[in-house]
Design a protein around this motif. Structure first.
Motif, PDB file in Angstrom:
ATOM      1  N   TYR A  70      -7.774  -1.586  -2.581  1.00 17.81           N
ATOM      2  CA  TYR A  70      -9.258  -1.934  -2.400  1.00 17.81           C
ATOM      3  C   TYR A  70     -10.063  -1.560  -3.631  1.00 17.81           C
ATOM      4  CZ  TYR A  70      -9.277  -3.000   2.392  1.00 17.81           C
ATOM      5  OH  TYR A  70      -9.067  -3.751   3.700  1.00 17.81           O
ATOM      6  N   GLY A  71      -9.173  -0.781  -4.546  1.00 23.55           N
ATOM      7  CA  GLY A  71      -9.971  -0.448  -5.897  1.00 23.55           C
ATOM      8  C   GLY A  71     -10.019  -1.608  -6.793  1.00 23.55           C
ATOM      9  N   MET A  72      -9.099  -2.539  -6.743  1.00 31.32           N
ATOM     10  CA  MET A  72      -8.878  -4.025  -7.462  1.00 31.32           C
ATOM     11  C   MET A  72      -9.783  -5.003  -6.888  1.00 31.32           C
ATOM     12  SD  MET A  72      -5.113  -3.615  -8.667  1.00 31.32           S
ATOM     13  CE  MET A  72      -5.150  -5.272  -9.344  1.00 31.32           C
ATOM     14  N   ASN A  73     -10.589  -4.777  -5.738  1.00 32.85           N
ATOM     15  CA  ASN A  73     -11.248  -5.878  -5.113  1.00 32.85           C
ATOM     16  C   ASN A  73     -10.506  -6.746  -4.808  1.00 32.85           C
ATOM     17  OD1 ASN A  73     -13.827  -4.493  -5.444  1.00 32.85           O
ATOM     18  ND2 ASN A  73     -13.948  -5.454  -7.641  1.00 32.85           N
ATOM     19  N   ARG A  74      -9.233  -6.629  -4.409  1.00 30.56           N
ATOM     20  CA  ARG A  74      -8.240  -7.369  -3.818  1.00 30.56           C
ATOM     21  C   ARG A  74      -7.336  -6.778  -2.607  1.00 30.56           C
ATOM     22  NH1 ARG A  74      -5.265 -10.786  -8.160  1.00 30.56           N
ATOM     23  NH2 ARG A  74      -4.834 -12.167  -6.430  1.00 30.56           N
ATOM     24  N   PRO A  75      -8.621  -6.492  -1.529  1.00 34.06           N
ATOM     25  CA  PRO A  75      -7.789  -5.646  -0.569  1.00 34.06           C
ATOM     26  C   PRO A  75      -6.688  -6.087   0.340  1.00 34.06           C
ATOM     27  CG  PRO A  75      -9.937  -6.733   0.078  1.00 34.06           C
ATOM     28  CD  PRO A  75      -9.880  -6.993  -1.381  1.00 34.06           C
ATOM     29  N   GLY A  76      -5.828  -5.574   0.783  1.00 32.01           N
ATOM     30  CA  GLY A  76      -5.029  -5.942   1.666  1.00 32.01           C
ATOM     31  C   GLY A  76      -4.463  -5.125   2.777  1.00 32.01           C
ATOM     32  N   GLN A  77      -4.510  -5.816   4.080  1.00 31.33           N
ATOM     33  CA  GLN A  77      -3.939  -4.945   5.246  1.00 31.33           C
ATOM     34  C   GLN A  77      -2.668  -5.437   5.826  1.00 31.33           C
ATOM     35  OE1 GLN A  77      -7.336  -5.614   7.787  1.00 31.33           O
ATOM     36  NE2 GLN A  77      -8.340  -3.695   7.324  1.00 31.33           N
ATOM     37  N   ALA A  78      -2.103  -4.589   6.524  1.00 27.62           N
ATOM     38  CA  ALA A  78      -0.677  -5.057   7.296  1.00 27.62           C
ATOM     39  C   ALA A  78      -0.858  -4.275   8.751  1.00 27.62           C
ATOM     40  CB  ALA A  78       0.454  -4.458   6.684  1.00 27.62           C
ATOM     41  N   ASP A  79      -0.367  -4.959   9.772  1.00 26.11           N
ATOM     42  CA  ASP A  79      -0.203  -4.104  10.866  1.00 26.11           C
ATOM     43  C   ASP A  79       1.228  -3.795  11.117  1.00 26.11           C
ATOM     44  OD1 ASP A  79      -2.765  -5.132  12.352  1.00 26.11           O
ATOM     45  OD2 ASP A  79      -2.008  -6.898  12.178  1.00 26.11           O
ATOM     46  N   VAL A  80       1.228  -2.408  10.915  1.00 19.51           N
ATOM     47  CA  VAL A  80       2.665  -1.773  10.998  1.00 19.51           C
ATOM     48  C   VAL A  80       3.047  -1.213  12.355  1.00 19.51           C
ATOM     49  CG1 VAL A  80       3.791  -0.086   9.741  1.00 19.51           C
ATOM     50  CG2 VAL A  80       2.080  -1.188   8.602  1.00 19.51           C
ATOM     51  N   GLN A  81       4.254  -1.138  12.727  1.00 18.13           N
ATOM     52  CA  GLN A  81       4.678  -0.612  13.943  1.00 18.13           C
ATOM     53  C   GLN A  81       5.993  -0.047  13.576  1.00 18.13           C
ATOM     54  OE1 GLN A  81       5.862  -3.446  16.948  1.00 18.13           O
ATOM     55  NE2 GLN A  81       5.767  -1.826  18.648  1.00 18.13           N
ATOM     56  N   VAL A  82       6.123   1.086  13.865  1.00 18.93           N
ATOM     57  CA  VAL A  82       7.436   1.870  13.590  1.00 18.93           C
ATOM     58  C   VAL A  82       8.155   2.039  14.904  1.00 18.93           C
ATOM     59  CG1 VAL A  82       8.618   4.055  13.158  1.00 18.93           C
ATOM     60  CG2 VAL A  82       6.428   3.467  12.100  1.00 18.93           C
ATOM     61  N   ILE A  83       9.282   1.373  15.101  1.00 20.55           N
ATOM     62  CA  ILE A  83      10.147   1.370  16.246  1.00 20.55           C
ATOM     63  C   ILE A  83      11.249   2.594  16.502  1.00 20.55           C
ATOM     64  CG2 ILE A  83      12.163  -0.375  17.351  1.00 20.55           C
ATOM     65  CD1 ILE A  83       9.038  -1.586  16.610  1.00 20.55           C
ATOM     66  N   GLY A  84      11.194   3.016  17.500  1.00 15.01           N
ATOM     67  CA  GLY A  84      11.803   4.105  18.118  1.00 15.01           C
ATOM     68  C   GLY A  84      11.056   5.573  17.811  1.00 15.01           C
ATOM     69  N   PRO A  85      11.725   6.384  18.396  1.00 22.95           N
ATOM     70  CA  PRO A  85      10.987   7.906  18.342  1.00 22.95           C
ATOM     71  C   PRO A  85      11.293   8.245  16.967  1.00 22.95           C
ATOM     72  CG  PRO A  85      13.264   7.730  19.486  1.00 22.95           C
ATOM     73  CD  PRO A  85      13.119   6.305  19.126  1.00 22.95           C
ATOM     74  N   GLN A  86      10.538   9.370  16.816  1.00 26.80           N
ATOM     75  CA  GLN A  86      10.397   9.964  15.718  1.00 26.80           C
ATOM     76  C   GLN A  86      11.742  10.615  15.009  1.00 26.80           C
ATOM     77  OE1 GLN A  86       7.378  12.885  17.024  1.00 26.80           O
ATOM     78  NE2 GLN A  86       5.832  12.140  15.312  1.00 26.80           N
ATOM     79  N   ASP A  87      12.613  11.021  15.841  1.00 25.40           N
ATOM     80  CA  ASP A  87      13.867  11.451  15.133  1.00 25.40           C
ATOM     81  C   ASP A  87      15.103  10.266  15.400  1.00 25.40           C
ATOM     82  OD1 ASP A  87      14.189  11.058  18.192  1.00 25.40           O
ATOM     83  OD2 ASP A  87      15.060  13.193  18.329  1.00 25.40           O
ATOM     84  N   ALA A  88      14.775   8.826  15.712  1.00 26.03           N
ATOM     85  CA  ALA A  88      15.715   8.019  15.826  1.00 26.03           C
ATOM     86  C   ALA A  88      15.202   6.861  15.480  1.00 26.03           C
ATOM     87  CB  ALA A  88      16.419   8.109  17.136  1.00 26.03           C
ATOM     88  N   ILE A  89      14.349   6.493  14.434  1.00 24.25           N
ATOM     89  CA  ILE A  89      13.623   5.321  14.087  1.00 24.25           C
ATOM     90  C   ILE A  89      14.771   4.135  13.743  1.00 24.25           C
ATOM     91  CG2 ILE A  89      12.013   4.183  12.448  1.00 24.25           C
ATOM     92  CD1 ILE A  89      10.964   6.971  11.782  1.00 24.25           C
ATOM     93  N   LYS A  90      14.406   2.994  14.536  1.00 23.86           N
ATOM     94  CA  LYS A  90      15.387   2.049  14.734  1.00 23.86           C
ATOM     95  C   LYS A  90      14.935   0.784  13.508  1.00 23.86           C
ATOM     96  CE  LYS A  90      17.603   2.734  18.838  1.00 23.86           C
ATOM     97  NZ  LYS A  90      17.709   3.775  18.604  1.00 23.86           N
ATOM     98  N   GLY A  91      13.564   1.006  12.979  1.00 21.98           N
ATOM     99  CA  GLY A  91      13.224   0.024  12.444  1.00 21.98           C
ATOM    100  C   GLY A  91      11.655  -0.293  11.964  1.00 21.98           C
ATOM    101  N   VAL A  92      11.184  -0.847  11.381  1.00 24.08           N
ATOM    102  CA  VAL A  92       9.684  -0.883  11.002  1.00 24.08           C
ATOM    103  C   VAL A  92       9.142  -2.477  10.915  1.00 24.08           C
ATOM    104  CG1 VAL A  92       7.704  -0.373   9.579  1.00 24.08           C
ATOM    105  CG2 VAL A  92       9.688   1.334   9.476  1.00 24.08           C
ATOM    106  N   ASN A  93       8.155  -2.746  11.526  1.00 26.62           N
ATOM    107  CA  ASN A  93       7.832  -4.180  11.479  1.00 26.62           C
ATOM    108  C   ASN A  93       6.337  -4.096  10.776  1.00 26.62           C
ATOM    109  OD1 ASN A  93       9.745  -5.382  12.889  1.00 26.62           O
ATOM    110  ND2 ASN A  93       8.719  -4.991  15.027  1.00 26.62           N
ATOM    111  N   ALA A  94       6.190  -4.828   9.824  1.00 25.31           N
ATOM    112  CA  ALA A  94       5.086  -4.931   9.098  1.00 25.31           C
ATOM    113  C   ALA A  94       4.560  -6.397   8.899  1.00 25.31           C
ATOM    114  CB  ALA A  94       4.856  -4.371   7.685  1.00 25.31           C
TER     115      ALA A  94
END
Length: 176
Positions: free
Chosen positions: A138-162
Protein backbone atom coordinates in the motif's frame (compact mmCIF):
# COMPACT_ATOMS: atom_id res chain seq x y z
CA UNK A 1 -2.28 -20.72 -6.11
CA UNK A 2 -2.31 -23.97 -4.16
CA UNK A 3 0.81 -24.28 -2.05
CA UNK A 4 2.08 -27.46 -0.39
CA UNK A 5 2.36 -28.05 3.33
CA UNK A 6 4.85 -25.70 4.92
CA UNK A 7 8.38 -26.51 5.95
CA UNK A 8 9.25 -24.73 9.18
CA UNK A 9 12.94 -23.94 9.46
CA UNK A 10 15.20 -22.32 11.96
CA UNK A 11 14.34 -19.35 14.15
CA UNK A 12 16.36 -16.30 13.12
CA UNK A 13 18.20 -13.81 15.30
CA UNK A 14 15.70 -10.92 15.85
CA UNK A 15 18.44 -8.25 16.00
CA UNK A 16 19.96 -9.41 12.71
CA UNK A 17 16.57 -9.57 10.98
CA UNK A 18 15.41 -6.21 12.38
CA UNK A 19 18.57 -4.47 11.18
CA UNK A 20 17.78 -5.49 7.58
CA UNK A 21 14.66 -3.33 7.77
CA UNK A 22 16.31 -0.48 9.66
CA UNK A 23 14.50 -1.54 12.83
CA UNK A 24 15.43 -2.68 16.34
CA UNK A 25 14.93 -6.19 17.74
CA UNK A 26 12.16 -4.91 20.02
CA UNK A 27 10.16 -3.87 16.91
CA UNK A 28 9.63 -7.58 16.20
CA UNK A 29 6.63 -8.94 18.10
CA UNK A 30 7.22 -12.68 17.65
CA UNK A 31 10.26 -14.81 16.91
CA UNK A 32 11.24 -14.54 13.23
CA UNK A 33 11.36 -17.91 11.53
CA UNK A 34 12.13 -19.35 8.12
CA UNK A 35 9.07 -20.90 6.48
CA UNK A 36 8.59 -22.29 3.00
CA UNK A 37 5.55 -23.36 1.01
CA UNK A 38 7.82 -23.65 -2.03
CA UNK A 39 10.18 -20.69 -1.53
CA UNK A 40 11.70 -19.91 1.89
CA UNK A 41 11.12 -16.54 3.56
CA UNK A 42 11.97 -15.25 7.02
CA UNK A 43 8.60 -14.28 8.49
CA UNK A 44 9.06 -11.28 10.79
CA UNK A 45 5.90 -10.21 12.62
CA UNK A 46 6.19 -6.59 13.71
CA UNK A 47 4.54 -4.80 16.63
CA UNK A 48 2.07 -2.83 14.51
CA UNK A 49 1.28 -1.21 11.18
CA UNK A 50 3.26 1.94 12.03
CA UNK A 51 6.39 -0.17 12.52
CA UNK A 52 5.74 -1.83 9.15
CA UNK A 53 5.55 1.59 7.51
CA UNK A 54 9.06 2.37 8.86
CA UNK A 55 10.70 -0.63 7.21
CA UNK A 56 13.49 0.51 4.91
CA UNK A 57 15.99 -1.94 3.50
CA UNK A 58 19.54 -1.46 4.80
CA UNK A 59 21.90 -3.05 2.22
CA UNK A 60 24.79 -3.30 4.70
CA UNK A 61 22.66 -5.10 7.28
CA UNK A 62 21.24 -7.28 4.50
CA UNK A 63 24.77 -8.45 3.60
CA UNK A 64 25.37 -9.56 7.21
CA UNK A 65 21.96 -11.29 7.26
CA UNK A 66 22.68 -13.02 3.93
CA UNK A 67 26.04 -14.27 5.20
CA UNK A 68 24.29 -15.81 8.20
CA UNK A 69 21.26 -17.32 6.46
CA UNK A 70 21.68 -17.70 2.69
CA UNK A 71 21.82 -21.36 1.70
CA UNK A 72 23.12 -21.00 -1.87
CA UNK A 73 23.38 -18.69 -4.85
CA UNK A 74 19.63 -18.66 -5.54
CA UNK A 75 18.26 -19.00 -1.99
CA UNK A 76 18.12 -15.51 -0.54
CA UNK A 77 15.58 -16.20 2.25
CA UNK A 78 14.42 -12.58 2.32
CA UNK A 79 12.65 -11.17 5.37
CA UNK A 80 8.91 -10.78 4.81
CA UNK A 81 7.68 -8.03 7.13
CA UNK A 82 4.17 -8.51 8.56
CA UNK A 83 1.77 -6.59 10.79
CA UNK A 84 -1.31 -8.26 12.27
CA UNK A 85 -3.63 -5.54 11.03
CA UNK A 86 -4.64 -4.61 7.53
CA UNK A 87 -3.96 -1.50 5.54
CA UNK A 88 -7.75 -1.46 5.02
CA UNK A 89 -10.70 -2.70 7.09
CA UNK A 90 -10.86 -5.82 4.88
CA UNK A 91 -7.30 -6.89 5.63
CA UNK A 92 -6.24 -9.10 8.52
CA UNK A 93 -2.54 -8.72 7.74
CA UNK A 94 -0.34 -6.21 5.96
CA UNK A 95 3.11 -6.95 4.61
CA UNK A 96 6.13 -5.66 2.74
CA UNK A 97 8.94 -7.33 0.82
CA UNK A 98 11.53 -4.63 0.09
CA UNK A 99 14.03 -5.60 -2.58
CA UNK A 100 17.71 -4.87 -3.01
CA UNK A 101 18.67 -1.54 -4.63
CA UNK A 102 19.28 -2.91 -8.14
CA UNK A 103 15.66 -4.13 -8.28
CA UNK A 104 12.33 -2.28 -7.96
CA UNK A 105 11.71 -0.89 -4.47
CA UNK A 106 9.35 -3.69 -3.49
CA UNK A 107 7.74 -6.85 -4.82
CA UNK A 108 4.19 -5.84 -5.72
CA UNK A 109 2.47 -8.88 -4.26
CA UNK A 110 4.17 -12.04 -3.15
CA UNK A 111 1.86 -15.04 -3.16
CA UNK A 112 4.57 -17.48 -2.10
CA UNK A 113 5.58 -15.27 0.84
CA UNK A 114 1.93 -14.75 1.79
CA UNK A 115 1.44 -18.52 1.89
CA UNK A 116 4.47 -19.02 4.12
CA UNK A 117 3.29 -16.15 6.32
CA UNK A 118 -0.22 -17.61 6.64
CA UNK A 119 1.13 -21.02 7.63
CA UNK A 120 3.43 -19.43 10.20
CA UNK A 121 0.71 -17.24 11.72
CA UNK A 122 -1.71 -20.18 11.97
CA UNK A 123 0.88 -22.63 13.37
CA UNK A 124 2.10 -20.10 15.95
CA UNK A 125 -1.45 -19.24 17.08
CA UNK A 126 -1.08 -15.60 16.01
CA UNK A 127 -4.38 -15.65 14.07
CA UNK A 128 -7.63 -17.19 15.21
CA UNK A 129 -9.06 -17.90 11.75
CA UNK A 130 -7.17 -19.67 8.94
CA UNK A 131 -9.17 -17.78 6.30
CA UNK A 132 -8.35 -14.09 5.86
CA UNK A 133 -7.41 -11.25 3.54
CA UNK A 134 -3.68 -10.51 3.26
CA UNK A 135 -2.59 -7.07 1.99
CA UNK A 136 0.71 -5.85 0.59
CA UNK A 137 2.34 -2.78 -1.04
CA UNK A 138 0.00 0.00 0.00
CA UNK A 139 2.97 2.33 0.50
CA UNK A 140 3.76 2.30 -3.24
CA UNK A 141 0.18 3.13 -4.26
CA UNK A 142 -0.09 -0.28 -5.96
CA UNK A 143 -2.12 -2.15 -3.36
CA UNK A 144 -2.55 -5.89 -3.49
CA UNK A 145 -4.88 -8.23 -1.68
CA UNK A 146 -5.21 -12.00 -1.57
CA UNK A 147 -7.80 -14.28 -0.09
CA UNK A 148 -5.78 -16.77 1.94
CA UNK A 149 -6.83 -20.10 3.43
CA UNK A 150 -4.61 -22.36 5.50
CA UNK A 151 -5.69 -25.99 5.10
CA UNK A 152 -5.54 -28.21 8.17
CA UNK A 153 -5.17 -27.81 11.92
CA UNK A 154 -2.41 -25.70 13.45
CA UNK A 155 -0.23 -28.71 14.20
CA UNK A 156 -0.72 -30.48 10.84
CA UNK A 157 -1.05 -27.91 8.05
CA UNK A 158 -1.64 -29.62 4.71
CA UNK A 159 -1.25 -26.56 2.47
CA UNK A 160 -2.22 -22.98 1.77
CA UNK A 161 -4.47 -21.51 -0.91
CA UNK A 162 -3.98 -17.89 -1.95
CA UNK A 163 -5.67 -16.03 -4.75
CA UNK A 164 -7.23 -12.85 -5.96
CA UNK A 165 -7.50 -10.67 -9.00
CA UNK A 166 -4.45 -9.47 -10.87
CA UNK A 167 -3.35 -6.87 -13.35
CA UNK A 168 -1.26 -7.63 -16.43
CA UNK A 169 1.51 -5.05 -16.34
CA UNK A 170 3.31 -6.37 -19.37
CA UNK A 171 3.40 -9.43 -21.57
CA UNK A 172 5.78 -10.72 -24.17
CA UNK A 173 7.47 -13.68 -25.77
CA UNK A 174 10.85 -15.07 -24.88
CA UNK A 175 12.84 -17.08 -27.38
CA UNK A 176 15.62 -19.17 -25.92
Amino acid sequence: MCQPSPEFGEVANPALVAAVGGLKAEDIAHRPRFVSTGVPFCIAVLNDLETLRRVELDPTAYRAYAEAYTKGATDFRKPFWVALEGFTLEGRTSAQLPLLPHLPAEDLFTGSASGAMAAYLWAEGLIDNPVFVAEQVYGMNRPGQADVQVIGPQDAIKGVNAGGSGYVLMSGKLNI
